[in-house]
Design a protein around this motif. Structure first.
Motif, PDB file in Angstrom:
ATOM      1  N   ARG A  55       0.814  -1.216   0.000  1.00 34.81           N
ATOM      2  CA  ARG A  55       0.000   0.000   0.000  1.00 34.81           C
ATOM      3  C   ARG A  55       0.849   1.269   0.000  1.00 34.81           C
ATOM      4  N   GLU A  56       2.168   1.118  -0.199  1.00 37.98           N
ATOM      5  CA  GLU A  56       3.057   2.284  -0.122  1.00 37.98           C
ATOM      6  C   GLU A  56       2.807   3.262  -1.262  1.00 37.98           C
ATOM      7  N   GLU A  57       2.389   2.747  -2.408  1.00 37.43           N
ATOM      8  CA  GLU A  57       1.903   3.616  -3.475  1.00 37.43           C
ATOM      9  C   GLU A  57       0.876   2.833  -4.268  1.00 37.43           C
ATOM     10  N   ASP A  58       0.123   3.562  -5.088  1.00 36.08           N
ATOM     11  CA  ASP A  58      -0.925   2.931  -5.868  1.00 36.08           C
ATOM     12  C   ASP A  58      -0.277   2.065  -6.964  1.00 36.08           C
ATOM     13  N   ILE A  59      -0.611   0.762  -7.015  1.00 41.53           N
ATOM     14  CA  ILE A  59      -0.044  -0.104  -8.060  1.00 41.53           C
ATOM     15  C   ILE A  59      -0.835   0.118  -9.346  1.00 41.53           C
ATOM     16  N   ALA A  60      -0.133   0.448 -10.427  1.00 43.20           N
ATOM     17  CA  ALA A  60      -0.807   0.625 -11.722  1.00 43.20           C
ATOM     18  C   ALA A  60      -1.391  -0.723 -12.154  1.00 43.20           C
TER      19      ALA A  60
ATOM     20  N   ARG B 290      -5.849  -5.842  -0.747  1.00 43.40           N
ATOM     21  CA  ARG B 290      -6.040  -4.733  -1.692  1.00 43.40           C
ATOM     22  C   ARG B 290      -7.164  -5.006  -2.689  1.00 43.40           C
ATOM     23  N   ILE B 291      -7.208  -6.250  -3.217  1.00 43.90           N
ATOM     24  CA  ILE B 291      -8.186  -6.547  -4.280  1.00 43.90           C
ATOM     25  C   ILE B 291      -9.565  -6.815  -3.687  1.00 43.90           C
ATOM     26  N   GLU B 292      -9.567  -7.481  -2.538  1.00 46.82           N
ATOM     27  CA  GLU B 292     -10.848  -7.737  -1.860  1.00 46.82           C
ATOM     28  C   GLU B 292     -11.578  -6.428  -1.555  1.00 46.82           C
ATOM     29  N   ALA B 293     -10.802  -5.361  -1.310  1.00 44.43           N
ATOM     30  CA  ALA B 293     -11.390  -4.072  -0.932  1.00 44.43           C
ATOM     31  C   ALA B 293     -11.990  -3.306  -2.119  1.00 44.43           C
ATOM     32  N   GLU B 294     -11.924  -3.866  -3.317  1.00 42.24           N
ATOM     33  CA  GLU B 294     -12.511  -3.201  -4.487  1.00 42.24           C
ATOM     34  C   GLU B 294     -14.043  -3.111  -4.353  1.00 42.24           C
ATOM     35  N   SER B 295     -14.656  -2.297  -5.253  1.00 41.17           N
ATOM     36  CA  SER B 295     -16.092  -2.006  -5.137  1.00 41.17           C
ATOM     37  C   SER B 295     -16.974  -3.213  -5.479  1.00 41.17           C
ATOM     38  N   ARG B 296     -18.242  -3.073  -5.138  1.00 41.64           N
ATOM     39  CA  ARG B 296     -19.230  -4.104  -5.482  1.00 41.64           C
ATOM     40  C   ARG B 296     -19.307  -4.279  -7.020  1.00 41.64           C
ATOM     41  N   ALA B 297     -19.252  -3.159  -7.746  1.00 43.74           N
ATOM     42  CA  ALA B 297     -19.320  -3.235  -9.225  1.00 43.74           C
ATOM     43  C   ALA B 297     -18.136  -4.047  -9.761  1.00 43.74           C
ATOM     44  N   PHE B 298     -16.978  -3.870  -9.146  1.00 44.05           N
ATOM     45  CA  PHE B 298     -15.784  -4.627  -9.545  1.00 44.05           C
ATOM     46  C   PHE B 298     -16.034  -6.132  -9.351  1.00 44.05           C
ATOM     47  N   HIS B 299     -16.520  -6.504  -8.163  1.00 41.76           N
ATOM     48  CA  HIS B 299     -16.722  -7.931  -7.870  1.00 41.76           C
ATOM     49  C   HIS B 299     -17.852  -8.524  -8.713  1.00 41.76           C
ATOM     50  N   THR B 300     -18.835  -7.682  -9.074  1.00 40.11           N
ATOM     51  CA  THR B 300     -19.905  -8.151  -9.968  1.00 40.11           C
ATOM     52  C   THR B 300     -19.317  -8.444 -11.348  1.00 40.11           C
ATOM     53  N   ALA B 301     -18.442  -7.561 -11.827  1.00 35.96           N
ATOM     54  CA  ALA B 301     -17.801  -7.766 -13.137  1.00 35.96           C
ATOM     55  C   ALA B 301     -16.937  -9.034 -13.126  1.00 35.96           C
ATOM     56  N   VAL B 302     -16.287  -9.296 -11.998  1.00 37.22           N
ATOM     57  CA  VAL B 302     -15.461 -10.509 -11.879  1.00 37.22           C
ATOM     58  C   VAL B 302     -16.344 -11.750 -12.034  1.00 37.22           C
TER      59      VAL B 302
END
Ligand code: Z5A
Length: 217
Positions: free
Chosen positions: A63-68, A165-177
């Motif tokens: 989390r030290e910087e945003d991973i592209a 980091r990835i688990e914390a993504e939005s609901r829309a993200f997890h729906t797309a997954v």
């Protein structure tokens, strides 16, 4: 006792949303196959090798910087290239069975469908990291996003929350997954089987066993 072998081995991958029961099912299947005297290697992605586990820490906790997004994709690819060459292919060459928690379809679903990175590039990365050996069988354990959230929150009642980091993504993200996994299954009906993971673990395990048994005999 010498182990039973399968010509060219058997490579089975487990995919699906978080908390869909991949680890639970892998454990049950591994026990059953081991009882039948096959060599079974249980592994995961990202990870599976010493290098891969180091990359996993970066991918999940850094989390030290945003991973592209592009850097994230290449890190998953790097972990897989090592995993394939140092662990998965050697086991398959010995005639063993590899059970892998997440693999290429996670990259297509998370980095392709959800992060919207270029599908052509992702396919080429798969070709580069896989050395031509795709999984023989892939189970997509399917649950909806609400069930995934419920299972994860239940799990965190019993242990410290993971800083994922990835688990914390939005609901829309997890729906797309989830939609991505279902689409991948539609496009690869021979390899990828969608399994209703909203049932009792023992019932799911029986379905998986039926598929694996028919892949072995
Ligand atoms: N990722 C990516 O973006 N790109 C890639 O290329 C790859 C991965 C390879 C790795 O997460 C993250 O990396 C993941 C995708 C991304 N991020 N997300 N989101 P991970 O490996 O740390 O974790 P996971 O694979 O997402 O899920 P998990 O937490 O390990 O869950 P699981 O293995 O699928 O489920 P489980 O541990 O077996 O079960 C979860 C809970 O549900 C537990 O309390 C069980 O008792 C319960 N459970 C299990 N089965 C059932 C049934 N049938 N009914 C009810 N309850 C059940």
């Amino acid at each position: 006792m010498p182990k039973k072998t399968i010509e060219n081995g058997l490579f089975v991958t487990f995919e699906g949303p978080e908390g869909s029961g991949k680890s639970t099912q892998i454990k049950m299947l591994a026990e059953r196959l081991t009882e039948q005297e096959y060599e079974v290697v249980v592994t995961r992605e990202p990870g599976g090798t010493i290098l891969g586990e180091e990359i996993r820490k970066l991918l999940i906790e850094f989390r030290e910087e945003d991973i592209a997004d592009e850097a994230e994709l290449l890190l998953f690819g790097a972990s897989r290239a090592q995993h394939m060459r140092r662990k998965i292919l050697p086991c398959l060459k010995r005639g063993g069975i590899v059970l892998c928690d997440r693999f290429v379809d996670s990259t297509t679903a998370y980095q392709g469908y959800a992060r919207k990175l270029d599908f052509g590039f992702i396919q080429n990365l798969h070709a580069f990291s896989l050395c031509g050996r795709w999984p023989d069988l892939t189970f997509v354990l399917d649950i909806d996003v609400d069930t995934s959230y419920q299972r994860m929150s239940k799990r965190y009642q019993n242990s410290a929350p993971v800083n994922d980091r990835i688990e914390a993504e939005s609901r829309a993200f997890h729906t797309a997954v989830r939609e991505g996994f279902l689409d991948i299954a539609k496009k690869n009906p021979g390899r990828v089987k969608v399994i209703d993971a909203n049932r009792l673990p023992e019932i799911i395990a029986a379905d998986l066993w039926w598929e694996v048994y028919h892949a072995i005999v």
